[in-house]
Scaffold this motif. Structure first.
Motif, PDB file in Angstrom:
ATOM      1  N   ILE A 196       0.689  -1.278   0.138  1.00  0.00           N
ATOM      2  CA  ILE A 196       0.291  -0.070   0.036  1.00  0.00           C
ATOM      3  C   ILE A 196       0.883   1.166   0.129  1.00  0.00           C
ATOM      4  N   ILE A 197       0.872   2.157  -0.938  1.00  0.00           N
ATOM      5  CA  ILE A 197       1.363   3.336  -1.025  1.00  0.00           C
ATOM      6  C   ILE A 197       0.543   4.562  -1.056  1.00  0.00           C
ATOM      7  N   GLU A 198       0.601   5.519  -0.123  1.00  0.00           N
ATOM      8  CA  GLU A 198       0.172   6.518  -0.246  1.00  0.00           C
ATOM      9  C   GLU A 198       0.753   7.879  -1.259  1.00  0.00           C
ATOM     10  N   VAL A 199       0.065   8.288  -1.769  1.00  0.00           N
ATOM     11  CA  VAL A 199       0.266   9.325  -2.958  1.00  0.00           C
ATOM     12  C   VAL A 199      -0.508  10.275  -3.151  1.00  0.00           C
ATOM     13  N   SER A 200       0.164  11.531  -3.703  1.00  0.00           N
ATOM     14  CA  SER A 200      -0.638  12.468  -4.342  1.00  0.00           C
ATOM     15  C   SER A 200      -0.194  12.905  -5.642  1.00  0.00           C
ATOM     16  N   CYS A 201      -1.081  12.693  -6.767  1.00  0.00           N
ATOM     17  CA  CYS A 201      -0.409  12.976  -7.962  1.00  0.00           C
ATOM     18  C   CYS A 201      -0.246  14.392  -8.314  1.00  0.00           C
ATOM     19  N   ARG A 202      -0.944  15.081  -7.535  1.00  0.00           N
ATOM     20  CA  ARG A 202      -1.111  16.750  -7.686  1.00  0.00           C
ATOM     21  C   ARG A 202       0.325  17.162  -6.997  1.00  0.00           C
ATOM     22  N   THR A 203       0.480  16.785  -5.730  1.00  0.00           N
ATOM     23  CA  THR A 203       1.612  17.467  -5.019  1.00  0.00           C
ATOM     24  C   THR A 203       2.835  16.531  -5.291  1.00  0.00           C
ATOM     25  N   GLY A 204       2.943  15.375  -5.885  1.00  0.00           N
ATOM     26  CA  GLY A 204       4.018  14.478  -6.050  1.00  0.00           C
ATOM     27  C   GLY A 204       4.521  13.393  -4.704  1.00  0.00           C
ATOM     28  N   GLU A 205       3.704  13.796  -3.547  1.00  0.00           N
ATOM     29  CA  GLU A 205       3.931  12.827  -2.703  1.00  0.00           C
ATOM     30  C   GLU A 205       3.788  11.596  -2.780  1.00  0.00           C
ATOM     31  N   GLY A 206       4.840  10.668  -2.425  1.00  0.00           N
ATOM     32  CA  GLY A 206       4.751   9.197  -2.629  1.00  0.00           C
ATOM     33  C   GLY A 206       5.128   8.636  -3.869  1.00  0.00           C
ATOM     34  N   ILE A 207       5.349   9.653  -4.977  1.00  0.00           N
ATOM     35  CA  ILE A 207       5.581   9.012  -6.119  1.00  0.00           C
ATOM     36  C   ILE A 207       6.946   8.498  -6.419  1.00  0.00           C
ATOM     37  N   ASP A 208       8.124   8.881  -5.559  1.00  0.00           N
ATOM     38  CA  ASP A 208       9.025   8.188  -5.503  1.00  0.00           C
ATOM     39  C   ASP A 208       9.058   6.801  -4.914  1.00  0.00           C
ATOM     40  N   GLU A 209       8.350   6.554  -3.916  1.00  0.00           N
ATOM     41  CA  GLU A 209       8.051   5.200  -3.618  1.00  0.00           C
ATOM     42  C   GLU A 209       7.503   4.430  -4.481  1.00  0.00           C
ATOM     43  N   TRP A 210       6.505   4.971  -5.215  1.00  0.00           N
ATOM     44  CA  TRP A 210       5.767   4.027  -6.333  1.00  0.00           C
ATOM     45  C   TRP A 210       6.650   3.726  -7.547  1.00  0.00           C
ATOM     46  N   ALA A 211       7.422   4.759  -7.814  1.00  0.00           N
ATOM     47  CA  ALA A 211       8.182   4.488  -8.979  1.00  0.00           C
ATOM     48  C   ALA A 211       9.483   3.573  -8.839  1.00  0.00           C
ATOM     49  N   GLY A 212       9.828   3.564  -7.606  1.00  0.00           N
ATOM     50  CA  GLY A 212      10.731   2.686  -7.075  1.00  0.00           C
ATOM     51  C   GLY A 212      10.329   1.353  -7.055  1.00  0.00           C
ATOM     52  N   TRP A 213       9.057   1.153  -6.276  1.00  0.00           N
ATOM     53  CA  TRP A 213       8.494  -0.365  -6.333  1.00  0.00           C
ATOM     54  C   TRP A 213       8.345  -0.802  -7.696  1.00  0.00           C
ATOM     55  N   LEU A 214       7.760  -0.044  -8.733  1.00  0.00           N
ATOM     56  CA  LEU A 214       7.580  -0.479  -9.950  1.00  0.00           C
ATOM     57  C   LEU A 214       8.816  -0.652 -10.721  1.00  0.00           C
ATOM     58  N   ALA A 215       9.861  -0.034 -10.795  1.00  0.00           N
ATOM     59  CA  ALA A 215      11.169   0.018 -11.265  1.00  0.00           C
ATOM     60  C   ALA A 215      11.685  -1.534 -10.817  1.00  0.00           C
ATOM     61  N   ASN A 216      11.752  -1.715  -9.569  1.00  0.00           N
ATOM     62  CA  ASN A 216      12.143  -2.973  -8.913  1.00  0.00           C
ATOM     63  C   ASN A 216      11.533  -4.225  -9.726  1.00  0.00           C
ATOM     64  N   GLU A 217      10.074  -4.117  -9.842  1.00  0.00           N
ATOM     65  CA  GLU A 217       9.309  -5.271 -10.190  1.00  0.00           C
ATOM     66  C   GLU A 217       9.518  -5.447 -11.904  1.00  0.00           C
ATOM     67  N   VAL A 218       9.780  -4.423 -12.248  1.00  0.00           N
ATOM     68  CA  VAL A 218      10.270  -4.379 -14.065  1.00  0.00           C
ATOM     69  C   VAL A 218      11.613  -5.031 -14.126  1.00  0.00           C
ATOM     70  N   GLU A 219      12.680  -4.507 -13.407  1.00  0.00           N
ATOM     71  CA  GLU A 219      14.062  -5.075 -13.458  1.00  0.00           C
ATOM     72  C   GLU A 219      14.027  -6.461 -13.128  1.00  0.00           C
ATOM     73  N   GLU A 220      13.314  -6.901 -12.138  1.00  0.00           N
ATOM     74  CA  GLU A 220      13.323  -8.499 -11.910  1.00  0.00           C
ATOM     75  C   GLU A 220      12.697  -9.374 -13.005  1.00  0.00           C
ATOM     76  N   TYR A 221      11.736  -8.511 -13.659  1.00  0.00           N
ATOM     77  CA  TYR A 221      11.114  -9.386 -14.517  1.00  0.00           C
ATOM     78  C   TYR A 221      11.779  -9.460 -15.973  1.00  0.00           C
ATOM     79  N   ILE A 222      12.424  -8.363 -16.237  1.00  0.00           N
ATOM     80  CA  ILE A 222      13.122  -8.459 -17.665  1.00  0.00           C
ATOM     81  C   ILE A 222      14.443  -8.883 -17.802  1.00  0.00           C
ATOM     82  N   ARG A 223      15.298  -9.031 -16.435  1.00  0.00           N
ATOM     83  CA  ARG A 223      16.589  -9.219 -16.584  1.00  0.00           C
ATOM     84  C   ARG A 223      16.857 -10.584 -16.842  1.00  0.00           C
TER      85      ARG A 223
END
Lengths: 223, 223
Positions: A196-223
């Motif tokens: 569960i990740i708390e975000v605000s697309c308007r203020t940008g809050e939490g977007i780093d955590e979300w992008a970090g989570w997604l990047a890890n998932e993609v890296e693991e899958y495609i490597r």
């Protein structure tokens, strides 16, 4: 025989056929090393805004495509295309969800060899999209604060099929009686493993955590 | 034949069957002088809150029943019952909408001779409920400000089938880029005759206008 019983049978038939097609699509995407993310939410929860934020953060790291599902408009695909990634619009013509066959059709418009990540913006709906496996590697959902903390009680399947929940519009928290602890408790009762990740697309809050989570998932899958 | 084409045929079959059942139900409700209002919106737009406000204003004037549709919970029916009117919960078991047969089944739990007004709280969804005539005398929808002013572009059928649109959560207007004039222009392009009422179920703003509109409709129908 009543009309609802008949409808259930039809749905089961469609669902089992869809599962076969989703499995085929998953095998094909794994071969191509293309990570497919299925993003679902109610109308207006912030799917397009989250996709734009995600592209901003990850477009240097991955080649990204977006598959937009909309009943009858191109507005989201136009916004996404303006952000510099490839966008394909699927007009669902009244359908309330995407199934694996529709996603496969949409993916034919991309060159998958050149794409690491494809994000599906599903139809805005907390009911039907949860029932159809799109062939995605991960399911993500957005719940926005103005929708209320009782949604897991009402749309349990959606919360059960997702690996990650973004709670968006947290900048509205002070304005409402939304109880974040209660929400998380309700969600975890349905799905103990969900992130569960708390975000605000308007203020940008939490977007780093979300992008970090997604990047890890993609890296693991495609490597 | 592709799987989506098959699905369209099934839907048409269900829809034409539903139209017949809805017409029968309308005739029966007219005989009984029971006004049926079908209330639709996205999840979390404020259907239950509006129903509670409506009961507050109109329960001395009309005898009211509420038919709650929920996939898998009783929370709304419990809130409504606590307000002192008769509430029936229909668990749709995964269905994304109500059809006329489901509504007829729900209405069997009421004594229609004693009821002037029954409000259906449909499943939270802007897609499927718009396709199914429930047998109601009037269709109402709620759009809440946090959902955004672009929704008529994305869910045109819903805006087309309603006689009244409540724009709820107007107390959030200052916080967002929601453009009320643009919204109204988009809605009226789809549906020139629709009545649009701005409300806030939280502050009570606009509720008098809504209750007045509804009371007139009910009076005309039952007299």
């Amino acid at each position: 025989m009543t009309s609802d019983v008949r409808l259930i049978e039809i749905k089961e038939d469609i669902l089992s056929d869809n599962t076969v097609q989703a499995e085929e699509l998953k095998r094909r995407l794994k071969e191509k090393k293309t990570f497919l993310l299925n993003l679902m939410s109610s109308p207006g929860s912030g799917k397009t805004s989250l996709i734009l934020r995600t592209i901003e953060r990850l477009k240097e790291r991955f080649s990204i495509g977006v598959l937009e599902a909309d009943i009858d408009s191109m507005v989201d695909a136009e916004k996404v295309a303006a952000s510099g990634v490839r966008a394909v619009q699927l007009k669902t013509g009244g359908f309330c969800h995407l199934d694996a066959a529709m996603v496969r059709t949409g993916l034919e418009a991309f060159d998958l060899d050149g794409l690491d990540l494809v994000i599906i913006e599903n139809v805005g709906n907390l009911v039907c999209p949860a029932e159809f496996d799109t062939g995605s590697a991960r399911n993500a959902m957005i719940l926005s604060v103005p929708e209320g903390d009782d949604k897991p009680l009402k749309y349990p399947l959606m919360f059960s099929v997702c690996q990650v929940l973004l709670v968006n519009k947290v900048d509205y928290l002070g304005l409402s009686d939304f109880n974040m602890d209660l929400l998380k408790e309700r969600v975890r009762k349905l799905n103990g493993g969900i992130k569960i990740i708390e975000v605000s697309c308007r203020t940008g809050e939490g977007i780093d955590e979300w992008a970090g989570w997604l990047a890890n998932e993609v890296e693991e899958y495609i490597r």
